[in-house]
Design an enzyme around this catalytic site. Structure first.
Site, PDB file in Angstrom:
ATOM      1  N   VAL A 184       0.835  -1.203   0.000  1.00  0.00           N
ATOM      2  CA  VAL A 184       0.000   0.000   0.000  1.00  0.00           C
ATOM      3  C   VAL A 184       0.872   1.257   0.000  1.00  0.00           C
ATOM      4  CG1 VAL A 184      -1.759   1.298   1.251  1.00  0.00           C
ATOM      5  CG2 VAL A 184      -1.906  -1.197   1.121  1.00  0.00           C
ATOM      6  N   ASP A 185       1.918   1.261   0.807  1.00  0.00           N
ATOM      7  CA  ASP A 185       2.836   2.402   0.820  1.00  0.00           C
ATOM      8  C   ASP A 185       3.429   2.645  -0.555  1.00  0.00           C
ATOM      9  OD1 ASP A 185       2.521   3.150   3.442  1.00  0.00           O
ATOM     10  OD2 ASP A 185       4.336   2.170   4.165  1.00  0.00           O
TER      11      ASP A 185
END
Length: 265
Positions: A184-185
Site C-alpha cells: 500500500v505504501d
C-alpha cells in the site's frame, strides 16, 4: 517500438558528466522530460521511495526533507538514494527560513503528514499556492483530508487490514495475512507520482498548479477491483484462496520431486 538511443557526442552534460536520458521515436530525439522538476519531499517514509526513485531514474532532481533522525545507516541509505537530502525542524525559525526558499525552485512538493499538520505549520496547499501558483502540491495521508479519520495516522499494515487486502491474502482455512511487502505504501507513492506528472502536463498548458490528494485507504480500496463488484452485483464475498487462481485451473503452487517450489499458471 521505441528503442533506446545514445545521445550524440555533443549533447550537453551535467556536472557529473552524464548526458540527459533520451528516447528515439520516429527518428526524432525526444528528451525524457522537457525540464528537470525538483521535488521537495517532506518526510515520506516508505511511500516516498516509489515517488522519488522514479523521479531520480528519469533524470530529475528530487530533494528530500526529513526529520532530524531517520534511523540507522541502512535505513538512511535506503531512503535517501538518488536524491539530495536535508534534515530540518519545521518548528524552528531558522529551519523554516531554509524550507521556505525551497518551493521557489520546485515544481512538485510532496508531503506525507496526517491531515491538518502542514496547515498548522503554515505550509498547507492554500498557503503555498498563493505564493507559488504554478506549484504542484501532492498531499499523501492515511485517510484523506476530510471525514472522521482525517487526522488519524496510518501505517501500511493497518490499511491492509481496514481495506480488505489481508482478508484476501492467505490460505482458505487460515487467518487474514499481511502481504510480504509494504504494497500500500509503495503503490500510494506511485499514485501520487502519476497524479503529479498528470498535473505537470496540465500546468504545461495552463501555467497553473494543482493539489494532488492521495490516501492510503483509497489505494487499498482500488485493489479490490474484483471483490467489490462481485459482492455488489452477485452478492458473493471474495476471501482467501491461497495460491490458487479464482478464475482458471490448474493454477497453484506445487512441490517438485527435488523439493523445489514451482508455480504453474
Amino acid at each position: 517500438e521505441p528503442r533506446a538511443s545514445p545521445p550524440p557526442a555533443s549533447a550537453p552534460r551535467d556536472q557529473r558528466g552524464l548526458a540527459p536520458a533520451r528516447l528515439a521515436r520516429d527518428q526524432h530525439q525526444l528528451p525524457l522530460a522537457p525540464a528537470s522538476p525538483v521535488g521537495v519531499l517532506i518526510e515520506g517514509g516508505e511511500l516516498e521511495l516509489a515517488f522519488e526513485q522514479h523521479l531520480a531514474q528519469a533524470g530529475l532532481q528530487p530533494t528530500a526533507l526529513q526529520r532530524l533522525a531517520v534511523g540507522g545507516p541502512g535505513g538512511q541509505a535506503r531512503l535517501t538514494g538518488g536524491k539530495e537530502s536535508i534534515a530540518l525542524d519545521l518548528k524552528a525559525e531558522g529551519d523554516r527560513a531554509i524550507f521556505e526558499a525551497l518551493p521557489a525552485r520546485a515544481d512538485v512538493v510532496l508531503e506525507n503528514y496526517r491531515g491538518g499538520t502542514m496547515e498548522k505549520l503554515g505550509y498547507g496547499y492554500d498557503t503555498l499556492k498563493d505564493k507559488y501558483p504554478n506549484l504542484i502540491y501532492a498531499a499523501v495521508s492515511g485517510f484523506g483530508h476530510t471525514g472522521p479519520y482525517a487526522k488519524r495516522p496510518a501505517y501500511d499494515m493497518v490499511v491492509q487490514a481496514m481495506g480488505g487486502i489481508m482478508d484476501l491474502t492467505g490460505e482458505p482455512d487460515g487467518s487474514p495475512t499481511m502481504t510480504g511487502t509494504y504494497i500500500v505504501d509503495y503503490s500510494t507513492g506511485l499514485y501520487a507520482l502519476a497524479g503529479s506528472l498528470a498535473a505537470l502536463r496540465v500546468r504545461d498548458r495552463t501555467g497553473v498548479g494543482q493539489h494532488v490528494d492521495v490516501a492510503l485507504l483509497d489505494t487499498a480500496a482500488s485493489f479490490l477491483v474484483t471483490a467489490i463488484p462481485e459482492y455488489l452485483l452477485l452478492g458473493r464475498k471474495v476471501t482467501r484462496n491461497g495460491n490458487r487462481d479464482r478464475f482458471t485451473v490448474p493454477v497453484n503452487l506445487f512441490r517438485s520431486q527435488d523439493q523445489q517450489w514451482v508455480y504453474l499458471s
